[in-house]
Each structure stands twice: as C-alpha cells, then as structure tokens.
Write a protein that holds these residues in place. Structure first.
Motif, PDB file in Angstrom:
ATOM      1  N   GLN A 204      -9.718  44.053 -28.249  1.00 27.22           N
ATOM      2  CA  GLN A 204     -11.143  44.258 -28.013  1.00 27.22           C
ATOM      3  C   GLN A 204     -11.478  45.351 -27.004  1.00 27.22           C
ATOM      4  N   TRP A 205     -10.635  45.548 -25.989  1.00 23.57           N
ATOM      5  CA  TRP A 205     -11.059  46.417 -24.902  1.00 23.57           C
ATOM      6  C   TRP A 205     -10.125  47.589 -24.617  1.00 23.57           C
ATOM      7  N   VAL A 206      -8.845  47.454 -24.915  1.00 23.94           N
ATOM      8  CA  VAL A 206      -7.890  48.502 -24.541  1.00 23.94           C
ATOM      9  C   VAL A 206      -7.827  49.558 -25.639  1.00 23.94           C
ATOM     10  N   THR A 207      -8.380  50.709 -25.356  1.00 21.95           N
ATOM     11  CA  THR A 207      -8.338  51.871 -26.242  1.00 21.95           C
ATOM     12  C   THR A 207      -7.333  52.872 -25.684  1.00 21.95           C
ATOM     13  N   PRO A 208      -6.976  53.909 -26.430  1.00 22.14           N
ATOM     14  CA  PRO A 208      -6.083  54.931 -25.859  1.00 22.14           C
ATOM     15  C   PRO A 208      -6.618  55.500 -24.544  1.00 22.14           C
ATOM     16  N   GLU A 209      -7.950  55.623 -24.442  1.00 21.36           N
ATOM     17  CA  GLU A 209      -8.542  56.162 -23.225  1.00 21.36           C
ATOM     18  C   GLU A 209      -8.405  55.185 -22.055  1.00 21.36           C
ATOM     19  N   THR A 210      -8.687  53.901 -22.313  1.00 21.95           N
ATOM     20  CA  THR A 210      -8.567  52.921 -21.226  1.00 21.95           C
ATOM     21  C   THR A 210      -7.105  52.718 -20.835  1.00 21.95           C
ATOM     22  N   ALA A 211      -6.201  52.845 -21.803  1.00 16.15           N
ATOM     23  CA  ALA A 211      -4.774  52.720 -21.485  1.00 16.15           C
ATOM     24  C   ALA A 211      -4.351  53.820 -20.512  1.00 16.15           C
ATOM     25  N   LYS A 212      -4.871  55.021 -20.713  1.00 17.46           N
ATOM     26  CA  LYS A 212      -4.571  56.120 -19.793  1.00 17.46           C
ATOM     27  C   LYS A 212      -5.162  55.841 -18.411  1.00 17.46           C
ATOM     28  N   ASP A 213      -6.352  55.253 -18.395  1.00 15.26           N
ATOM     29  CA  ASP A 213      -7.004  54.923 -17.126  1.00 15.26           C
ATOM     30  C   ASP A 213      -6.214  53.864 -16.369  1.00 15.26           C
ATOM     31  N   ILE A 214      -5.710  52.873 -17.099  1.00  7.43           N
ATOM     32  CA  ILE A 214      -4.893  51.822 -16.476  1.00  7.43           C
ATOM     33  C   ILE A 214      -3.642  52.430 -15.852  1.00  7.43           C
ATOM     34  N   GLU A 215      -2.957  53.281 -16.609  1.00  8.43           N
ATOM     35  CA  GLU A 215      -1.737  53.910 -16.105  1.00  8.43           C
ATOM     36  C   GLU A 215      -2.031  54.773 -14.883  1.00  8.43           C
ATOM     37  N   LYS A 216      -3.153  55.468 -14.908  1.00  6.41           N
ATOM     38  CA  LYS A 216      -3.533  56.317 -13.780  1.00  6.41           C
ATOM     39  C   LYS A 216      -3.757  55.501 -12.514  1.00  6.41           C
ATOM     40  N   ASN A 217      -4.407  54.349 -12.655  1.00  2.00           N
ATOM     41  CA  ASN A 217      -4.809  53.568 -11.480  1.00  2.00           C
ATOM     42  C   ASN A 217      -3.715  52.669 -10.928  1.00  2.00           C
ATOM     43  N   GLN A 218      -2.808  52.209 -11.774  1.00  2.00           N
ATOM     44  CA  GLN A 218      -1.728  51.359 -11.280  1.00  2.00           C
ATOM     45  C   GLN A 218      -0.672  52.202 -10.573  1.00  2.00           C
ATOM     46  N   CYS A 219      -0.185  51.708  -9.435  1.00  4.85           N
ATOM     47  CA  CYS A 219       0.928  52.381  -8.765  1.00  4.85           C
ATOM     48  C   CYS A 219       2.206  52.257  -9.584  1.00  4.85           C
ATOM     49  N   LEU A 220       2.389  51.100 -10.205  1.00  7.49           N
ATOM     50  CA  LEU A 220       3.554  50.865 -11.052  1.00  7.49           C
ATOM     51  C   LEU A 220       3.164  51.146 -12.501  1.00  7.49           C
ATOM     52  N   LYS A 221       3.806  52.101 -13.103  1.00  7.43           N
ATOM     53  CA  LYS A 221       3.402  52.568 -14.434  1.00  7.43           C
ATOM     54  C   LYS A 221       4.046  51.733 -15.539  1.00  7.43           C
ATOM     55  N   GLN A 222       3.733  50.439 -15.508  1.00  2.26           N
ATOM     56  CA  GLN A 222       4.206  49.529 -16.541  1.00  2.26           C
ATOM     57  C   GLN A 222       3.046  48.665 -16.998  1.00  2.26           C
ATOM     58  N   GLN A 223       3.115  48.182 -18.232  1.00  2.00           N
ATOM     59  CA  GLN A 223       2.097  47.264 -18.699  1.00  2.00           C
ATOM     60  C   GLN A 223       2.201  45.938 -17.957  1.00  2.00           C
ATOM     61  N   LEU A 224       1.069  45.439 -17.525  1.00  2.00           N
ATOM     62  CA  LEU A 224       1.011  44.136 -16.881  1.00  2.00           C
ATOM     63  C   LEU A 224       0.939  43.071 -17.974  1.00  2.00           C
ATOM     64  N   LEU A 225       1.872  42.132 -17.953  1.00  2.00           N
ATOM     65  CA  LEU A 225       1.989  41.131 -19.003  1.00  2.00           C
ATOM     66  C   LEU A 225       1.647  39.737 -18.480  1.00  2.00           C
ATOM     67  N   PRO A 226       1.276  38.817 -19.380  1.00  2.00           N
ATOM     68  CA  PRO A 226       0.973  37.449 -18.936  1.00  2.00           C
ATOM     69  C   PRO A 226       2.098  36.805 -18.137  1.00  2.00           C
ATOM     70  N   GLU A 227       3.345  37.107 -18.460  1.00  2.00           N
ATOM     71  CA  GLU A 227       4.452  36.486 -17.737  1.00  2.00           C
ATOM     72  C   GLU A 227       4.516  36.957 -16.280  1.00  2.00           C
ATOM     73  N   ASP A 228       3.962  38.138 -16.001  1.00  2.00           N
ATOM     74  CA  ASP A 228       3.912  38.597 -14.608  1.00  2.00           C
ATOM     75  C   ASP A 228       2.959  37.729 -13.789  1.00  2.00           C
ATOM     76  N   ILE A 229       1.904  37.276 -14.430  1.00  3.75           N
ATOM     77  CA  ILE A 229       0.969  36.369 -13.761  1.00  3.75           C
ATOM     78  C   ILE A 229       1.600  34.985 -13.621  1.00  3.75           C
ATOM     79  N   ALA A 230       2.290  34.550 -14.667  1.00  2.00           N
ATOM     80  CA  ALA A 230       2.953  33.240 -14.630  1.00  2.00           C
ATOM     81  C   ALA A 230       4.000  33.184 -13.523  1.00  2.00           C
ATOM     82  N   ALA A 231       4.683  34.285 -13.275  1.00  2.00           N
ATOM     83  CA  ALA A 231       5.711  34.300 -12.233  1.00  2.00           C
ATOM     84  C   ALA A 231       5.111  33.965 -10.874  1.00  2.00           C
ATOM     85  N   MET A 232       3.946  34.523 -10.572  1.00  2.00           N
ATOM     86  CA  MET A 232       3.283  34.210  -9.302  1.00  2.00           C
ATOM     87  C   MET A 232       2.764  32.780  -9.296  1.00  2.00           C
ATOM     88  N   ALA A 233       2.256  32.323 -10.439  1.00  2.00           N
ATOM     89  CA  ALA A 233       1.737  30.958 -10.516  1.00  2.00           C
ATOM     90  C   ALA A 233       2.838  29.930 -10.264  1.00  2.00           C
TER      91      ALA A 233
END
Length: 256
Positions: A204-233
């Motif tokens: 619904q929300w992640v387009t090629p343009e927003t994907a580039k924006d995400i990569e630009k803004n994150q210090c770590l240039k990897q996709q954030l996955l649900p399991e990354d949130i689960a690890a902290m939980a």
C-alpha cells in the motif's frame, strides 16, 4: 525467522498480544511461541489468525498458541477475553499492545466521529488492556507491558493525524503507568518501530520513491523486518530487562 537468541525466562510465561493475526503481530506471536511461552492473541482477521495458529502448531507441536476473535475497539469484549485467558492459561505476565491502524486520512476531512475511531483503534485499547491485566500481573508478582509506538510523528509525517497523535500519546501512557505500576514489579515500556517492511506496507505505501527515501534516512542501509521488532520485544518481555521501565526503545535502523 532468523532470530537465534533464547530467553529461558520466557518459557511457560503467559503472553497476550493484540493484533497478532498479521504483520508485526504475527511475527510477535511466532517469536514468543518459539521461546516456549503460552501465547494468546486477538485480531479481527479470523481466517489469517486461524491459519497462523495451524502453521505454528505444525512447526512447534509442543507449542501453545490460542486465538481469540476480538475487535479491540470493543472494550468489554477485550476485557472478557483477557479474563478468559487467565482461566485457560494462567495469569498474563507479558502484554504486547501491538494493534493499530495507520490508514491515511486528510485532516480536512476528519469528523469528530472519525477522530474518536482513530484514537479508539490506536490508543484507547492500550490503556484498557493494561487495566485488565493489572490484577493478574500483581497476583503473579510482576510483569512486562510493551506499548507499541511509531516513528511517524517523530519525523513529522503528515497525512494521518489520528494515528500520529495516538502514537505520540503512547509515550505519555507508558511513562505515567510505569510510575503507577512500578511498586508491583510491573514494567511498562514503549517499543517504537521504524518503517517495517510488512506485506501491508509493501502493498500500500512503499513505492520505489519511498524505498529510496527510507534508505536515505536510515543509518543502516537494510530493510527493517518484523523480526527485528520481535527481537526487541523478546528482550523487553524477558527477565533480562528486569530494570528497564518507563523507556522508549526505538528500532528503526537509525532514522530518528
């Protein structure tokens, strides 16, 4: 999932998760079942939730996972489910207030009724779930409550004021109740995800343009996955975090 850490303190703990039928919630359910916890979750997505239970029971034959259909905006129904969980599984000692809806909406079109509905689905149920599990956690000698926030309001994201307002308020809910519940050894923290690549976000929300924006803004240039949130939980639910409370734990790849 690729999570490898084990938390012996989570074995046989009763864990209650809202919005566990899909997205981050489904990964949370799977992660806690894998730790040997007794997991109960609610969702309005019955088909997806039942399929998740079947999948996990095949993967973990000795696992304990229970699905309760429930609309979390119906507070009496939510309270009744939490009471039923205590009877069926024992007192809830881990609560994950995960359920939310980030449906976009123009502030100019918002009516008082829609505003209330946005707060009900994103904020109100968190308080009443905490209120409902309090006696169970108190009787058990303590517990861990994890309220889910969002990085959206930190970065001044527009287009969904009902959602961003609710998620900003989660921090106040966490810090105030951490003080009230601390004497009973009940910890209350906020877990704030970044832009997580769930099926809903990707479709619904992640387009090629927003994907580039995400990569630009994150210090770590990897996709954030649900399991990354689960690890902290998992950490926040475990006894390893026994002196962590009233805090906001951000997992966003270094965006905010």
């Amino acid at each position: 999932m690729t999570l490898t850490n084990r938390y012996p303190s989570l074995a046989n703990k009763v864990v209650f998760i809202t919005g566990g039928g899909s997205g981050i919630g489904a990964t949370l359910v799977a992660a806690f079942v894998a730790q040997g916890a007794k997991v109960a979750f609610v969702d309005i997505l019955q088909q997806e939730s039942q399929a998740l239970v079947q999948q996990l029971m095949q993967q973990y034959p000795q696992g304990k996972v229970h699905f309760y259909p429930c609309d979390i905006t119906d507070i009496p129904a939510l309270q009744a489910v939490i009471a039923d969980v205590e009877v069926a599984l024992g007192p809830v000692t881990v609560l994950l207030n995960n359920a939310a809806s980030d449906t976009r909406h123009d502030f100019q079109d918002v009516t008082p009724e829609y505003w209330d509905q946005r707060l009900n689905v994103n904020l109100r149920h968190q308080f009443f779930a905490i209120q409902a599990v309090f006696a169970q956690m108190k009787a058990a000698g303590g517990g861990s409550i994890i309220n889910f926030g969002s990085m959206s309001w930190y970065e001044s994201q527009g287009g969904m004021p009902g959602y961003t307002t609710s998620k900003a308020a989660v921090l106040g809910l966490t810090r105030g109740l951490a003080r009230d519940l601390g004497p009973y050894q009940i910890r209350v923290n906020t877990l704030t995800p970044g832009w997580v690549m769930t099926e809903r976000q990707l479709s619904q929300w992640v387009t090629p343009e927003t994907a580039k924006d995400i990569e630009k803004n994150q210090c770590l240039k990897q996709q954030l996955l649900p399991e990354d949130i689960a690890a902290m939980a998992l950490f926040l639910a475990s006894d390893d975090s026994k002196l962590c409370t009233a805090q906001n734990f951000i997992v966003d790849g270094g965006w905010i």
